[in-house]
Design an enzyme around this catalytic site. Structure first.
Site, PDB file in Angstrom:
ATOM      1  N   SER A  76       0.781  -1.219   0.031  1.00  0.00           N
ATOM      2  CA  SER A  76      -0.067  -0.229  -0.263  1.00  0.00           C
ATOM      3  C   SER A  76       0.808   1.146  -0.113  1.00  0.00           C
ATOM      4  O   SER A  76       0.397   2.211  -0.278  1.00  0.00           O
ATOM      5  CB  SER A  76      -1.142   0.018   1.309  1.00  0.00           C
ATOM      6  OG  SER A  76      -0.315  -0.517   2.401  1.00  0.00           O
ATOM      7  N   HIS A 115      -3.545  -3.902  -5.687  1.00  0.00           N
ATOM      8  CA  HIS A 115      -3.723  -3.146  -4.267  1.00  0.00           C
ATOM      9  C   HIS A 115      -5.094  -3.418  -3.809  1.00  0.00           C
ATOM     10  O   HIS A 115      -6.131  -2.588  -4.189  1.00  0.00           O
ATOM     11  CB  HIS A 115      -3.189  -1.686  -4.268  1.00  0.00           C
ATOM     12  CG  HIS A 115      -3.261  -1.149  -2.824  1.00  0.00           C
ATOM     13  ND1 HIS A 115      -3.800   0.354  -2.713  1.00  0.00           N
ATOM     14  CD2 HIS A 115      -3.137  -1.563  -1.372  1.00  0.00           C
ATOM     15  CE1 HIS A 115      -3.629   0.472  -1.248  1.00  0.00           C
ATOM     16  NE2 HIS A 115      -3.313  -0.712  -0.791  1.00  0.00           N
ATOM     17  N   GLU A 131      -6.514  -1.174  -6.932  1.00  0.00           N
ATOM     18  CA  GLU A 131      -5.907  -0.193  -7.529  1.00  0.00           C
ATOM     19  C   GLU A 131      -4.715  -1.389  -8.583  1.00  0.00           C
ATOM     20  O   GLU A 131      -4.060  -2.015  -7.810  1.00  0.00           O
ATOM     21  CB  GLU A 131      -5.153   0.549  -6.859  1.00  0.00           C
ATOM     22  CG  GLU A 131      -6.331   1.498  -5.952  1.00  0.00           C
ATOM     23  CD  GLU A 131      -5.375   2.540  -5.061  1.00  0.00           C
ATOM     24  OE1 GLU A 131      -6.058   3.743  -5.069  1.00  0.00           O
ATOM     25  OE2 GLU A 131      -4.420   2.138  -4.542  1.00  0.00           O
TER      26      GLU A 131
HETATM   27  P1  NAI Z   1       0.133  -9.298   8.261  1.00  0.00           P
HETATM   28  O1  NAI Z   1       1.201  -9.025   9.176  1.00  0.00           O
HETATM   29  O2  NAI Z   1      -1.478  -9.584   8.587  1.00  0.00           O
HETATM   30  O3  NAI Z   1       0.381 -10.625   7.342  1.00  0.00           O
HETATM   31  C1  NAI Z   1       1.652 -10.685   6.660  1.00  0.00           C
HETATM   32  C2  NAI Z   1       1.938 -12.233   6.536  1.00  0.00           C
HETATM   33  O4  NAI Z   1       3.059 -12.120   5.694  1.00  0.00           O
HETATM   34  C3  NAI Z   1       2.257 -12.924   7.979  1.00  0.00           C
HETATM   35  O5  NAI Z   1       1.362 -13.860   7.894  1.00  0.00           O
HETATM   36  C4  NAI Z   1       3.706 -13.387   7.952  1.00  0.00           C
HETATM   37  O6  NAI Z   1       4.052 -14.226   8.430  1.00  0.00           O
HETATM   38  C5  NAI Z   1       3.908 -13.364   6.134  1.00  0.00           C
HETATM   39  N1  NAI Z   1       5.326 -13.034   5.771  1.00  0.00           N
HETATM   40  C6  NAI Z   1       6.075 -12.144   6.417  1.00  0.00           C
HETATM   41  N2  NAI Z   1       7.197 -12.056   5.647  1.00  0.00           N
HETATM   42  C7  NAI Z   1       7.078 -13.358   4.849  1.00  0.00           C
HETATM   43  C8  NAI Z   1       7.868 -13.715   3.660  1.00  0.00           C
HETATM   44  N3  NAI Z   1       9.029 -13.258   3.408  1.00  0.00           N
HETATM   45  N4  NAI Z   1       7.480 -14.960   3.150  1.00  0.00           N
HETATM   46  C9  NAI Z   1       6.339 -15.331   3.330  1.00  0.00           C
HETATM   47  N5  NAI Z   1       5.303 -14.806   4.176  1.00  0.00           N
HETATM   48  C10 NAI Z   1       5.861 -13.790   5.082  1.00  0.00           C
HETATM   49  O7  NAI Z   1      -0.075  -8.032   7.201  1.00  0.00           O
HETATM   50  P2  NAI Z   1      -1.221  -7.374   6.265  1.00  0.00           P
HETATM   51  O8  NAI Z   1      -2.125  -6.414   6.909  1.00  0.00           O
HETATM   52  O9  NAI Z   1      -1.923  -8.716   5.814  1.00  0.00           O
HETATM   53  O10 NAI Z   1      -0.225  -6.921   4.763  1.00  0.00           O
HETATM   54  C11 NAI Z   1       0.235  -7.679   4.049  1.00  0.00           C
HETATM   55  C12 NAI Z   1       0.523  -6.625   2.923  1.00  0.00           C
HETATM   56  O11 NAI Z   1      -0.788  -5.818   2.318  1.00  0.00           O
HETATM   57  C13 NAI Z   1       1.419  -5.491   3.236  1.00  0.00           C
HETATM   58  O12 NAI Z   1       2.366  -5.103   2.187  1.00  0.00           O
HETATM   59  C14 NAI Z   1       0.513  -4.259   3.686  1.00  0.00           C
HETATM   60  O13 NAI Z   1       1.027  -2.881   3.271  1.00  0.00           O
HETATM   61  C15 NAI Z   1      -0.308  -4.627   2.457  1.00  0.00           C
HETATM   62  N6  NAI Z   1      -1.824  -3.963   2.923  1.00  0.00           N
HETATM   63  C16 NAI Z   1      -2.400  -4.033   4.096  1.00  0.00           C
HETATM   64  C17 NAI Z   1      -3.636  -3.456   4.259  1.00  0.00           C
HETATM   65  C18 NAI Z   1      -4.285  -3.468   5.444  1.00  0.00           C
HETATM   66  O14 NAI Z   1      -5.284  -2.896   5.727  1.00  0.00           O
HETATM   67  N7  NAI Z   1      -3.731  -4.392   6.493  1.00  0.00           N
HETATM   68  C19 NAI Z   1      -4.394  -2.946   3.014  1.00  0.00           C
HETATM   69  C20 NAI Z   1      -3.875  -2.882   1.699  1.00  0.00           C
HETATM   70  C21 NAI Z   1      -2.432  -3.482   1.555  1.00  0.00           C
END
Ligand code: NAI
Length: 505
Positions: A123, A144, A156
């Site tokens: 994001s 996105h 997006e």
């Molecule tokens: P989260 O922390 O809930 O989940 C991330 C997951 O990725 C975790 O389960 C973690 O164990 C795993 N992970 C981390 N590094 C890894 C790797 N190298 N290989 C495999 N798995 C790995 O995070 P969330 O909120 O789901 O966000 C994920 C992405 O989505 C980020 O880039 C964030 O900026 C983006 N995003 C988040 C939004 C939100 O409202 N939370 C909205 C839109 C985009």
């Protein structure tokens, strides 16, 4: 290029809040989906979580048991990245860290086939930057989604400098086939929504800081006059101040400190205090059990009013005339400068000047300025501000008239452009700059703000409806009042006004 066939195997990496939601969306659309996370067991747990969610929908009669089991049968937890070799689209939703994302995509290039599309759900990071070190940077794009992905319609489609336009079209069509509302955007800080939405928070925060009104009053005005689902304070309490403040700071820094995106000291103080909003039990409001939400402030008058005079055209507020008549007010119409008169009071739509300034410059006494309403025929509340010379009787008359027409009336201290008008003018201004800079089309920006953050109308279509000359005037008056670059009108707005065109012509 058309949408990916539903036979195409999709992978989602990162089984957190976003990854699990995206995997569910792709599986529900009919694709076989592989889910991978570097925490052992996390992907399988996420699929169990999706199954529970779908189970609730089956119980509520919103989903058939067959659809639930078919969706779950398409989801496969995998523990090794090599298992993704046959995928046609890999969507990354891991930790928001540039180096970690870059390393993951470099690794994927060595595993997946040459036609596999790589997508990031980032994001805030630059797609150009994530792709920079790849052998084939043209196949990496942003996809996105918004949280929660199965519910929020907007996606997006983000193109970096090297991204292949045909792949952007393929992802656009694929997202559409998944039941989403996709929009195209270039990889610029905040993309569309996280950039264009900044003034929604910033203008309410500024009015609060300047003591124009309190939080519940400003929130109520955004809802009941502006037509927004929530006001800025209740919404940032929901999002979390740590998250919302971090996005503002990241956009502000990315635009080299452009004051249009200036973060708010009030919000920083909440973050410093650990008052993060709902999740910590306290933000602008308190959420502990038994806490009561403070009520908006309204002023009222029981002065009898039967007749008012409308001089000239009230423009966007013309619906007021029919509304007053529906409430048995006798409305006399005659030529003039767009004023509404009742007793000694003169009511006018704000043009961005403070009431004291406008009263002096236009030679008006007992002036009451009216804020913007999304629909003057239906709004249940309206903000006013008054010139310093207003007599108690003129204020009584003005408030009584608005009340008779069914408005609750909130008086702000005398501030330029009041609450809804300055917010909408600044949203449209930011959207106009994004169009000018080729970030996205006017139609896509409006769609993004409606589908991504539930605005009642796209900011550019809203500005068109208000009249671009009026919006330009409001911004120029805000800029003069504050003496700040923050309110400088977009070149595109000036150009459209000079050409006599709208944003959607
Ligand atoms: P989260 O922390 O809930 O989940 C991330 C997951 O990725 C975790 O389960 C973690 O164990 C795993 N992970 C981390 N590094 C890894 C790797 N190298 N290989 C495999 N798995 C790995 O995070 P969330 O909120 O789901 O966000 C994920 C992405 O989505 C980020 O880039 C964030 O900026 C983006 N995003 C988040 C939004 C939100 O409202 N939370 C909205 C839109 C985009």
């Amino acid at each position: 290029m058309t949408a990916l066939n539903t036979n195409a195997r999709i992978a989602v990496i990162g089984a957190g809040a976003m990854g699990a939601g995206i995997a569910q969306v792709a599986a529900q659309a009919g694709h076989p989906v592989l889910l991978l996370d570097n925490r052992p067991g996390a992907a399988a747990q996420a699929i169990e979580g999706i199954d529970r969610q779908l189970g609730k929908r089956v119980e509520n009669g919103k989903l058939s048991a067959e659809s639930r089991s078919a969706t779950i049968a398409r989801l496969h937890a995998v523990e090794a990245i090599e298992a993704l070799a046959e995928c046609e689209l890999i969507i990354e939703a891991i930790v928001e860290n540039l180096e970690v994302k870059r390393a993951l995509f470099r690794q994927l290039e060595g595993i997946c086939g040459e036609h596999c599309i790589l997508a990031s759900n980032t994001s805030s990071l630059s797609i150009t930057s994530i792709a920079a070190q790849l052998n084939h940077p043209q196949r990496l794009l942003g996809l996105h989604f918004f949280n929660p992905a199965p519910v929020m319609a907007l996606v997006e489609i983000v193109s970096g400098l090297a991204s292949d336009p045909t792949l952007a079209e393929c992802l656009y069509d694929t997202a559409k086939a998944w039941g989403k509302k996709p929009v195209h955007t270039r990889s610029t800080p905040g993309f569309i929504v996280n950039r264009v939405a900044r003034p929604f928070y910033a203008e309410s925060l500024r009015l609060l800081q300047e003591g124009a009104a309190d939080c519940p009053t400003l929130d109520a005005l955004m809802r009941e006059a502006g037509g927004f689902a929530m006001g800025a304070f209740e919404l940032t309490d929901l999002i979390g101040h740590d998250v919302n403040y971090a996005v503002t700071c990241s956009v502000f820094d990315a635009y080299y400190g452009d004051t249009r995106f200036l973060p708010s000291l009030i919000q920083k103080e909440l973050v410093d205090a650990g008052r993060l909003g709902r999740k910590s039990g306290h933000g602008f409001y308190r959420y502990a059990e038994g806490s009561e939400r403070p009520q908006p402030t309204s002023i009222s008058s029981d002065h009898p009013v039967e007749t008012c005079v409308v001089e000239g055209d009230l423009g966007i507020a013309n619906a007021l005339i029919a509304r007053l008549r529906e409430h048995q007010i006798n409305v006399i119409q005659r030529d003039g400068q767009g004023l509404l008169k009742v007793g000694d009071a003169v009511l006018a739509l704000s043009d961005g000047r403070m009431a004291c300034q406008r009263a002096k410059e236009d030679g008006l006494r007992n002036l009451i300025l009216l804020d913007l309403a999304f629909d003057y025929g239906k709004a249940s509340r309206i903000a006013i501000s008054c010139s310093a010379d207003i007599s108690p009787s003129a204020l009584e008359h003005g408030v009584a008239l608005l009340q008779r027409a069914g408005f609750k009336v909130s008086q702000l201290t005398d501030s330029p452009a009041l609450a809804v008008l300055r917010t909408v003018a600044m949203l449209a201004n930011e959207a106009a700059d994004a169009v000018l800079q080729g970030v996205a089309s006017a139609a896509d920006i409006d769609l993004a703000m409606r589908a991504g953050v539930n605005y009642p109308q796209g900011p550019l279509a809203w500005a068109d409806a208000i009249g671009l000359t009026h919006i330009l005037n409001v911004l120029e008056n805000l800029q003069t009042s504050y003496g700040e670059q923050r309110y400088r009108p977009s070149l595109l707005l000036r150009r459209r006004v000079a050409e006599g065109r709208t944003f959607h012509d």
